[in-house]
Write a protein that holds these residues in place. Structure first.
Motif, short mmCIF file in Angstrom:
data_model
loop_
_atom_site.label_atom_id
_atom_site.label_comp_id
_atom_site.label_asym_id
_atom_site.label_seq_id
_atom_site.Cartn_x
_atom_site.Cartn_y
_atom_site.Cartn_z
N LEU A 1 0.85 -1.19 0.00
CA LEU A 1 0.00 0.00 0.00
C LEU A 1 0.89 1.24 0.00
O LEU A 1 1.65 1.48 0.94
N THR A 2 0.77 2.03 -1.07
CA THR A 2 1.58 3.25 -1.21
C THR A 2 0.69 4.47 -0.99
O THR A 2 -0.34 4.62 -1.65
N VAL A 3 1.09 5.32 -0.05
CA VAL A 3 0.40 6.57 0.20
C VAL A 3 1.41 7.71 0.03
O VAL A 3 2.33 7.84 0.83
N THR A 4 1.26 8.48 -1.03
CA THR A 4 2.12 9.62 -1.29
C THR A 4 1.35 10.87 -0.88
O THR A 4 0.37 11.25 -1.53
N THR B 1 -2.68 13.90 -2.89
CA THR B 1 -2.32 12.69 -2.15
C THR B 1 -2.73 11.50 -3.02
O THR B 1 -3.88 11.43 -3.47
N VAL B 2 -1.79 10.60 -3.28
CA VAL B 2 -2.04 9.47 -4.18
C VAL B 2 -1.98 8.17 -3.37
O VAL B 2 -1.01 7.92 -2.65
N ILE B 3 -3.04 7.38 -3.49
CA ILE B 3 -3.13 6.11 -2.75
C ILE B 3 -3.26 4.97 -3.75
O ILE B 3 -4.15 4.99 -4.61
N ARG B 4 -2.37 3.98 -3.63
CA ARG B 4 -2.35 2.88 -4.60
C ARG B 4 -2.10 1.55 -3.91
O ARG B 4 -1.27 1.46 -3.00
N THR B 5 -2.83 0.53 -4.33
CA THR B 5 -2.55 -0.83 -3.90
C THR B 5 -1.84 -1.57 -5.02
O THR B 5 -2.21 -1.46 -6.19
N ALA B 6 -0.81 -2.33 -4.66
CA ALA B 6 -0.09 -3.14 -5.63
C ALA B 6 -0.75 -4.50 -5.84
O ALA B 6 -0.36 -5.26 -6.73
N ILE B 7 -1.76 -4.80 -5.02
CA ILE B 7 -2.40 -6.11 -5.08
C ILE B 7 -3.41 -6.18 -6.23
O ILE B 7 -4.21 -5.26 -6.42
#
Length: 276
Positions: free
Chosen positions: A8-11, A63-69
């Motif tokens: 989980l990436t939260v920039t 703010t960018v929120i991304r799941t790698a799953i």
């Protein structure tokens, strides 16, 4: 030090805009690969290259929120209760068992059980939504309004899901309930000026993220943008096979749609920021 799991990436940015990337992930941990028909089929319906198409967002202060799953493991844009977002229409589940084209993802009898779905929800779904809520709360403490912009794409021609070719831009606002009419109108205007086709609340009206988070009366305005892949990829229209899908990302080909998307996110910021 990040408190988020590595998938989980939260920039974080300070502008009143949260950009959600729920379907760009392609990771399928070994524990969840058991019984899958093929790795390619399990990744076929990813929102290909969307994280590259929108990689300018953080530079705008979003703010960018991304799941790698992968969405095949669990789809963080489905209602976790199992209620269909589109009653009476073909769709996929919280833990999909078929592709958009209706192909089985699992060997017979290997589909996730109720206990396995609950474990996936606790491990992947809940943290993604907790991150969304936490960032919205953080930004609402600084701004009167916040826009949640949920990024998606899909192949242009999927007869099981919709007739004909999907418009290039598909704006979803839960039939007007998830954001202010003026924001929806401004986004629609930009899409119209692009010369590409668009629709508001057509086949895609916004998924669980848009519907659960959009609270205009409370200053949270949520919009889903579903892009037809042909707008930014050299997409083979119709059915696709392993080896031809996904096609490579071509920055030059994607540039016109990317320019329109940049205008859209800038408009979201203008909407949310207080007028001088």
């Amino acid at each position: 030090m990040s408190a988020h799991p590595d998938w989980l990436t939260v920039t974080r940015g300070d502008a009143p805009l949260v950009v959600s990337l729920p379907h760009t992930g392609t990771d399928i941990p070994d524990a969840y690969a058991r019984g899958l028909v093929s790795p390619w089929l399990a990744r076929k319906d990813a929102d290909w290259w969307i994280e590259r198409l929108y990689d300018f967002a953080a530079g705008l202060g979003a703010t960018v929120i991304r799941t790698a799953i992968s969405r095949t493991v669990i789809d963080v844009n489905r209602d976790p209760s199992g209620v269909s977002l589109y009653p009476g229409q073909a769709t996929t589940e919280l833990c999909p068992t078929t592709t958009f084209d209706g192909e089985p993802l699992y060997e017979p009898g290997a589909e996730p059980t109720a206990d396995e779905i609950a474990e996936r929800r606790a491990r992947f779904f809940d943290p993604y939504h907790a991150a969304l809520r936490a960032e919205i709360e953080r930004l609402r403490a600084r701004h009167d309004s916040v826009v949640v912009y949920d990024c998606h794409s899909i192949r242009s021609v999927i007869p099981r899901l919709f007739d004909g070719a999907l418009p290039h831009f598909n704006i979803g606002t839960n039939i007007g309930a998830s954001c202010a009419p003026s924001l929806s109108a401004d986004i629609e205007s930009i899409c119209a000026e692009s010369g590409l086709s668009h629709v508001v609340n057509g086949r895609f009206k916004g998924g669980y993220i848009t519907r659960s988070l959009g609270r205009p009366a409370e200053g949270v305005h949520a919009v889903q943008m579903e892009l037809a892949c042909r707008g930014y990829m050299r997409e083979p229209l119709g059915s696709v096979s392993e080896g031809e899908w996904p096609s490579a990302y071509d920055a030059n080909y994607a540039a016109p749609m990317r320019a329109t998307l940049t205008r859209i996110l800038q408009t979201c910021l203008t909407f949310a920021q207080p007028k001088a």
